[in-house]
Design a protein around this motif. Structure first.
Motif, PDB file in Angstrom:
ATOM      1  N   TYR A  34     -64.414   3.414 -11.713  1.00 54.57           N
ATOM      2  CA  TYR A  34     -63.054   3.924 -11.972  1.00 54.57           C
ATOM      3  C   TYR A  34     -62.717   3.819 -13.456  1.00 54.57           C
ATOM      4  O   TYR A  34     -61.703   4.317 -13.915  1.00 54.57           O
ATOM      5  N   HIS A  44     -63.401   5.181 -17.059  1.00 60.01           N
ATOM      6  CA  HIS A  44     -63.971   6.444 -17.551  1.00 60.01           C
ATOM      7  C   HIS A  44     -65.025   6.255 -18.638  1.00 60.01           C
ATOM      8  O   HIS A  44     -65.723   7.193 -18.995  1.00 60.01           O
ATOM      9  N   ARG A 102     -66.713   1.473  -7.113  1.00 63.27           N
ATOM     10  CA  ARG A 102     -65.596   2.231  -7.675  1.00 63.27           C
ATOM     11  C   ARG A 102     -64.695   1.301  -8.491  1.00 63.27           C
ATOM     12  O   ARG A 102     -64.327   1.624  -9.608  1.00 63.27           O
ATOM     13  N   ILE A 129     -58.740   3.394 -16.841  1.00 64.96           N
ATOM     14  CA  ILE A 129     -58.996   3.934 -15.500  1.00 64.96           C
ATOM     15  C   ILE A 129     -58.992   5.461 -15.503  1.00 64.96           C
ATOM     16  O   ILE A 129     -58.182   6.090 -16.185  1.00 64.96           O
ATOM     17  N   CYS A 130     -59.891   6.053 -14.726  1.00 63.03           N
ATOM     18  CA  CYS A 130     -59.945   7.523 -14.593  1.00 63.03           C
ATOM     19  C   CYS A 130     -58.580   8.077 -14.165  1.00 63.03           C
ATOM     20  O   CYS A 130     -57.813   7.407 -13.461  1.00 63.03           O
ATOM     21  N   LYS A 139     -58.300   9.951  -8.410  1.00 61.22           N
ATOM     22  CA  LYS A 139     -59.310   9.499  -7.454  1.00 61.22           C
ATOM     23  C   LYS A 139     -60.523  10.433  -7.515  1.00 61.22           C
ATOM     24  O   LYS A 139     -61.672   9.992  -7.476  1.00 61.22           O
ATOM     25  N   THR A 153     -62.686   9.583 -10.423  1.00 64.48           N
ATOM     26  CA  THR A 153     -63.468   8.369 -10.120  1.00 64.48           C
ATOM     27  C   THR A 153     -64.662   8.712  -9.236  1.00 64.48           C
ATOM     28  O   THR A 153     -65.790   8.263  -9.480  1.00 64.48           O
TER      29      THR A 153
END
Length: 391
Positions: free
Chosen positions: A217, A219, A245, A265-266, A269, A272
């Motif tokens: 998750y 990036h 993840r 965090i990406c 969802k 991810t």
């Protein structure tokens, strides 16, 4: 996707569960599916444990026994042996969190070493695991990661952390056991990554023994993987990665907002999922250099990995590829995969009931926040209950 869709087979998935265990699992996932109930239950459980109310028996008989193997290594043996009969290996995870003293860090290391002694005799436990903050203070990792100068006392403390890693990784190599080192929050992870890379250089000379963890998750993890791969090729050692993840999303986003930096965090969802699947692809392309432990409860990612293995001519039981799930969850993935001869391991948390509660609470909260996870578990359990009634 060219692989057969296998995860709906509930007879294989729940073969080890008695009727009463099936009922308990159904009841637990039903409770977990009700978000307000999880919040109230979590608060009440925390209060009861802190107030020393006699709730351990109730917790042990319900949520603990479903998600944990026992209170000690020996206590986990019946679970380990039963699962291994169905081809599923175990990763014993001493899930005691939030410790701060040198004595507790030494104890965590000693538990991992003891599990390795255990594993020497048992084919069912080919993998060990530990958390970076099980072996040293969070603050220390954070300070190291920022490149700040440690005081002489802190340097001495950090040397002990290195010593604990080294002792465990050396024994893993001596005993031919893989050791997975978990990932934690991004602001302490740089120091943990650097330390694990040092251990890989030292002990992954012939094959991967030491595995780092990539939380996809984030990036930046694909770039990190590519750079580590280049470095390993230049310096002549192998890489091992557990990919997941990730487990700290809310905390990560809140801290980024509070401190005014871009979240690691990406954006979604979907992003991810794509990142995770790109990582599977990359590792399968470079299996001669990198071994994989795919920690996932996601059926599509599991099917993708099966498909990639098939397309690249990788045998089901190739020792460089493992599937992993948590004990008490996604049995339909674990046991159907092992039934086809894939390498599968369940993470089995264990430890004193009150010490393992933070882990269990996180599991319950994660289940409510992962869209569809609890519903899928309930549907499969319900299907198996019906199937057994018709026998």
């Amino acid at each position: 996707m060219s692989v057969e869709r296998i995860f709906d087979n509930t007879e294989v998935a729940f073969a080890l569960k008695s009727d009463s265990e099936l009922e308990r699992a159904y009841f637990l996932f039903k409770m977990i599916s009700i978000e307000p109930l999880v919040r109230i239950g979590t608060a009440a459980t925390n209060f009861a444990i802190k107030a020393h109310l006699p709730v351990e028996g109730l917790i042990r008989a319900t949520v603990f026994d479903h998600f944990c193997g026992g209170v000690s290594e020996n206590d986990c043996l019946p679970v380990i042996n039963k699962m291994y009969e169905k081809g599923v290996s175990s990763v014993l995870d001493f899930s005691v969190e939030g410790k701060e003293s040198e004595k507790e860090f030494d104890n965590a290391r000693d538990v991992v070493l003891k599990i390795m002694e255990f594993s020497k005799e048992l084919k069912a436990i080919p993998i060990a695991v530990f958390k970076p903050t099980g072996f040293g203070r969070f603050y220390l990792y954070e300070k190291m990661g920022k490149g700040e100068t440690l005081t002489s006392a802190e340097q001495e403390e950090w040397n002990k952390v290195i010593g604990r890693y080294d002792g465990v990784c050396k024994k893993a190599k001596d005993y031919n056991i893989a050791v997975l080192i978990d990932a934690e929050e991004s602001w302490m992870q740089d120091a943990a990554d650097a330390l694990v890379t040092d251990m890989m250089k030292k002990y992954n000379t012939e094959k991967p023994v030491v595995y780092n963890t990539l939380q996809m998750y984030r990036h930046d993890r694909m770039d990190f993987l590519r750079k580590e791969h280049e470095k390993a090729k230049k310096e002549g050692y192998k890489l091992g990665y557990k990919i997941v993840r990730g487990a700290y999303m809310e905390k990560e986003n809140e801290r980024a907002e509070e401190k005014g930096y871009p979240t690691p965090i990406c954006a979604s969802k979907l992003a991810t999922d794509e990142n995770f699947n790109d990582c599977l692809n990359y590792i399968l392309e470079h299996l001669e250099d990198i071994s994989l432990f795919a920690g996932t409860h996601n059926e599509e990612s599991s099917y993708l990995l099966m498909d990639l293995m098939k397309r690249k001519g990788v045998e089901h039981n190739d020792s460089r590829v493992w599937f992993g799930q948590l004990y008490g969850m996604s049995d339909h993935i674990s046991f159907n995969l092992s039934n086809l001869g894939y390498n599968v391991a369940k993470y089995i948390p264990f430890g004193p009931v009150k010490d393992v509660m933070p882990y269990l609470i996180r599991r319950a909260e994660e289940n409510t926040s992962v869209a569809g996870q609890t519903g899928r578990e309930l549907n499969l359990l319900s299907k198996e209950k019906k199937r057994r009634k018709t026998l």
